[in-house]
Scaffold this active site. Structure first.
Site, PDB file in Angstrom:
ATOM      1  N   TYR A  67      23.914  82.282 -12.100  1.00 24.67           N
ATOM      2  CA  TYR A  67      24.433  81.081 -12.767  1.00 24.67           C
ATOM      3  C   TYR A  67      24.102  79.841 -11.939  1.00 24.67           C
ATOM      4  O   TYR A  67      24.910  78.945 -11.771  1.00 24.67           O
ATOM      5  CB  TYR A  67      25.950  81.212 -12.976  1.00 24.67           C
ATOM      6  CG  TYR A  67      26.497  80.343 -14.086  1.00 24.67           C
ATOM      7  CD1 TYR A  67      26.144  80.590 -15.416  1.00 24.67           C
ATOM      8  CD2 TYR A  67      27.363  79.293 -13.813  1.00 24.67           C
ATOM      9  CE1 TYR A  67      26.645  79.818 -16.436  1.00 24.67           C
ATOM     10  CE2 TYR A  67      27.879  78.502 -14.831  1.00 24.67           C
ATOM     11  CZ  TYR A  67      27.512  78.767 -16.143  1.00 24.67           C
ATOM     12  OH  TYR A  67      28.021  77.987 -17.165  1.00 24.67           O
ATOM     13  N   GLN A 116      18.778  77.358 -13.188  1.00 23.38           N
ATOM     14  CA  GLN A 116      18.358  77.737 -14.538  1.00 23.38           C
ATOM     15  C   GLN A 116      19.417  78.561 -15.248  1.00 23.38           C
ATOM     16  O   GLN A 116      19.583  78.448 -16.471  1.00 23.38           O
ATOM     17  CB  GLN A 116      17.050  78.532 -14.471  1.00 23.38           C
ATOM     18  CG  GLN A 116      15.813  77.696 -14.240  1.00 23.38           C
ATOM     19  CD  GLN A 116      15.455  76.819 -15.438  1.00 23.38           C
ATOM     20  OE1 GLN A 116      15.755  77.155 -16.587  1.00 23.38           O
ATOM     21  NE2 GLN A 116      14.824  75.695 -15.160  1.00 23.38           N
ATOM     22  N   ASP A 142      13.670  84.553  -6.439  1.00 23.55           N
ATOM     23  CA  ASP A 142      12.572  85.533  -6.417  1.00 23.55           C
ATOM     24  C   ASP A 142      12.768  86.607  -5.358  1.00 23.55           C
ATOM     25  O   ASP A 142      12.588  87.799  -5.626  1.00 23.55           O
ATOM     26  CB  ASP A 142      11.232  84.824  -6.139  1.00 23.55           C
ATOM     27  CG  ASP A 142      10.734  84.033  -7.331  1.00 23.55           C
ATOM     28  OD1 ASP A 142      11.169  84.334  -8.462  1.00 23.55           O
ATOM     29  OD2 ASP A 142       9.914  83.130  -7.132  1.00 23.55           O
ATOM     30  N   GLU A 143      13.109  86.190  -4.131  1.00 15.41           N
ATOM     31  CA  GLU A 143      13.173  87.141  -3.023  1.00 15.41           C
ATOM     32  C   GLU A 143      14.342  88.110  -3.145  1.00 15.41           C
ATOM     33  O   GLU A 143      14.345  89.165  -2.510  1.00 15.41           O
ATOM     34  CB  GLU A 143      13.237  86.404  -1.679  1.00 15.41           C
ATOM     35  CG  GLU A 143      14.492  85.578  -1.447  1.00 15.41           C
ATOM     36  CD  GLU A 143      14.385  84.150  -1.945  1.00 15.41           C
ATOM     37  OE1 GLU A 143      15.136  83.292  -1.450  1.00 15.41           O
ATOM     38  OE2 GLU A 143      13.537  83.884  -2.837  1.00 15.41           O
ATOM     39  N   HIS A 166       9.911  83.238 -14.144  1.00 14.37           N
ATOM     40  CA  HIS A 166       8.787  83.123 -13.212  1.00 14.37           C
ATOM     41  C   HIS A 166       8.221  84.529 -13.046  1.00 14.37           C
ATOM     42  O   HIS A 166       8.965  85.501 -12.990  1.00 14.37           O
ATOM     43  CB  HIS A 166       9.253  82.556 -11.874  1.00 14.37           C
ATOM     44  CG  HIS A 166       8.165  82.401 -10.846  1.00 14.37           C
ATOM     45  ND1 HIS A 166       6.887  82.006 -11.174  1.00 14.37           N
ATOM     46  CD2 HIS A 166       8.160  82.604  -9.502  1.00 14.37           C
ATOM     47  CE1 HIS A 166       6.154  81.953 -10.074  1.00 14.37           C
ATOM     48  NE2 HIS A 166       6.892  82.320  -9.039  1.00 14.37           N
ATOM     49  N   GLY A 186      16.904  72.996 -14.282  1.00 14.18           N
ATOM     50  CA  GLY A 186      17.978  73.436 -15.159  1.00 14.18           C
ATOM     51  C   GLY A 186      18.793  72.320 -15.769  1.00 14.18           C
ATOM     52  O   GLY A 186      19.121  72.350 -16.966  1.00 14.18           O
ATOM     53  N   GLU A 214       6.559  52.557   3.385  1.00  9.21           N
ATOM     54  CA  GLU A 214       5.205  52.529   2.845  1.00  9.21           C
ATOM     55  C   GLU A 214       4.604  53.910   2.591  1.00  9.21           C
ATOM     56  O   GLU A 214       3.662  54.035   1.800  1.00  9.21           O
ATOM     57  CB  GLU A 214       4.289  51.731   3.781  1.00  9.21           C
ATOM     58  CG  GLU A 214       4.720  50.286   3.983  1.00  9.21           C
ATOM     59  CD  GLU A 214       4.832  49.503   2.684  1.00  9.21           C
ATOM     60  OE1 GLU A 214       4.129  49.853   1.703  1.00  9.21           O
ATOM     61  OE2 GLU A 214       5.621  48.542   2.635  1.00  9.21           O
ATOM     62  N   GLU A 268       8.184  54.547  -1.328  1.00  9.69           N
ATOM     63  CA  GLU A 268       7.515  54.008  -2.508  1.00  9.69           C
ATOM     64  C   GLU A 268       6.771  55.072  -3.320  1.00  9.69           C
ATOM     65  O   GLU A 268       6.273  54.787  -4.413  1.00  9.69           O
ATOM     66  CB  GLU A 268       6.554  52.888  -2.094  1.00  9.69           C
ATOM     67  CG  GLU A 268       7.291  51.657  -1.570  1.00  9.69           C
ATOM     68  CD  GLU A 268       6.383  50.458  -1.383  1.00  9.69           C
ATOM     69  OE1 GLU A 268       5.250  50.483  -1.902  1.00  9.69           O
ATOM     70  OE2 GLU A 268       6.812  49.501  -0.727  1.00  9.69           O
ATOM     71  N   SER A 311      -1.178  47.086  -8.463  1.00 10.09           N
ATOM     72  CA  SER A 311      -2.040  45.914  -8.297  1.00 10.09           C
ATOM     73  C   SER A 311      -3.511  46.320  -8.289  1.00 10.09           C
ATOM     74  O   SER A 311      -3.863  47.481  -8.030  1.00 10.09           O
ATOM     75  CB  SER A 311      -1.697  45.200  -6.983  1.00 10.09           C
ATOM     76  OG  SER A 311      -2.113  45.986  -5.875  1.00 10.09           O
TER      77      SER A 311
END
Length: 335
Positions: free
Chosen positions: A25, A28, A88-89, A113, A139, A232, A236, A257
């Site tokens: 739970y 997903q 997964d594991e 998956h 999810g 920077e 951004e 730009s």
């Protein structure tokens, strides 16, 4: 040619009278379970045993959503369709210990998956259907879009069709969680798994984070203030990713730009060059051969020592020390 399915291609009636067990739970699990329930289907949630405080919290969340929670063993034994949504594991051990004993001929096992099927970590009996419905969104977005009367795109793959109706059931399941409203693309377990791992390693998670850290380090080593370098090279990035997400590369190039566009288009190929491409091909070959899967499986079985060390290094990097202070100046991020 790509095959895409929509609401008219799927019949929820296929699932009437069937019990769907959603195992897990989390991200997903909560979204798919609630969407299925709101689509009028019979859903139970299987929760693993463990920290009783945590499990009790999950039980309360499931109950609050109007569904029944029980053990994974009980949910699997009662269900006609079992959707496995634990990490997964953990899936192979959970499957062997708690799911496999309750499976009956004609049942269906669902994944979002393909890792454990594709790399033979889970070997279902031949008399059950095995298919994948993979929403291409986290999810919370799967749930929000459903509540708004929309859906998120998804993938459908059939690995084993024991009943002759696996695809039909898969389409109905996808409709139950909202994917056929946006479009459901047909694929295979191999294609989904290998492309997903490649994207994570080379681009989305691995490539991007290493690029950010390296660019940050170069500016700092050149004598620029770490705070300015953070803005920077990391901060951004969200603006750029949002523009690409909304309208592809043309929208991004059209809204930055002219200086940024010219600099990006001329310098970018020098950064991602032939050596970078060679490394990408090597990563893909490791995925296709199963070498990465074997490495990750052994790492998980050993208690994730390498991953734990790498996580610690990430948290201790200067970019995080600076970033935590700068993010505290941005109250909007907390929302």
């Amino acid at each position: 040619m790509v095959q895409i399915y929509y609401d008219n291609d799927a019949d929820l009636g296929v699932l009437k009278g069937k019990t769907i067990a959603v195992i897990g739970y989390g991200n997903q699990g909560h979204a798919q379970a609630q969407n299925l329930k709101d689509s009028g289907l019979n859903v139970i949630v299987g929760l693993k045993s463990g920290d009783e405080t945590w499990i009790q919290r999950e039980r309360e969340l499931v109950k609050g959503a109007g569904m029944e929670s029980t053990t994974i063993e009980d949910a699997s034994a009662r269900a006609d369709i079992i959707q496995i949504l634990v990490p997964d594991e953990l899936q192979p051990q959970v499957y062997k210990d708690a799911i496999e004993p309750g499976i009956e001929p004609g049942n269906a096992i669902v994944f979002s998956h393909g890792f454990n099927i594709h790399y033979n970590q889970i070997l279902p009996p031949e008399d059950v259907d095995v298919f994948m419905v993979a929403p291409k969104a986290p999810g919370h977005m799967v749930r929000v879009m459903f509540e708004e009367g929309n859906g998120v795109p998804g993938l459908l793959a059939v690995y084993q069709d024991a009943t002759g109706k696996a695809k039909e059931i898969g389409l109905a399941y996808a409709k139950g969680i909202g994917c056929t409203k946006a479009g459901l693309i047909e694929t295979t377990f191999a294609e989904e798994t290998e492309t997903d791992l490649f994207g994570e390693q080379v681009d989305l998670c691995g490539g991007v984070t290493c690029m950010i850290k390296t660019a940050f380090e170069i500016l700092v080593e050149a004598g620029y203030q770490p705070e300015i370098a953070y803005f920077e090279t990391l901060h951004e990035l969200k603006l750029i990713v949002d523009l690409i997400h909304e309208g592809g590369l043309p929208r991004m190039w059209g809204l930055v730009s002219n200086t940024a566009e010219y600099g990006g288009l001329t310098v970018g190929p020098k950064i991602i060059n032939e050596q970078s491409e060679d490394a990408m091909y090597e990563a893909l070959e490791r995925i296709q051969s199963g070498e990465f899967a074997r490495e990750w499986i052994l790492e998980s079985q050993a208690g994730r020592p390498v991953l734990n060390a790498l996580e610690r290094q990430e948290k201790e990097h200067l970019i995080e020390e600076v970033g935590s202070e700068l993010r505290a100046m941005m109250p909007w991020l907390k929302s």
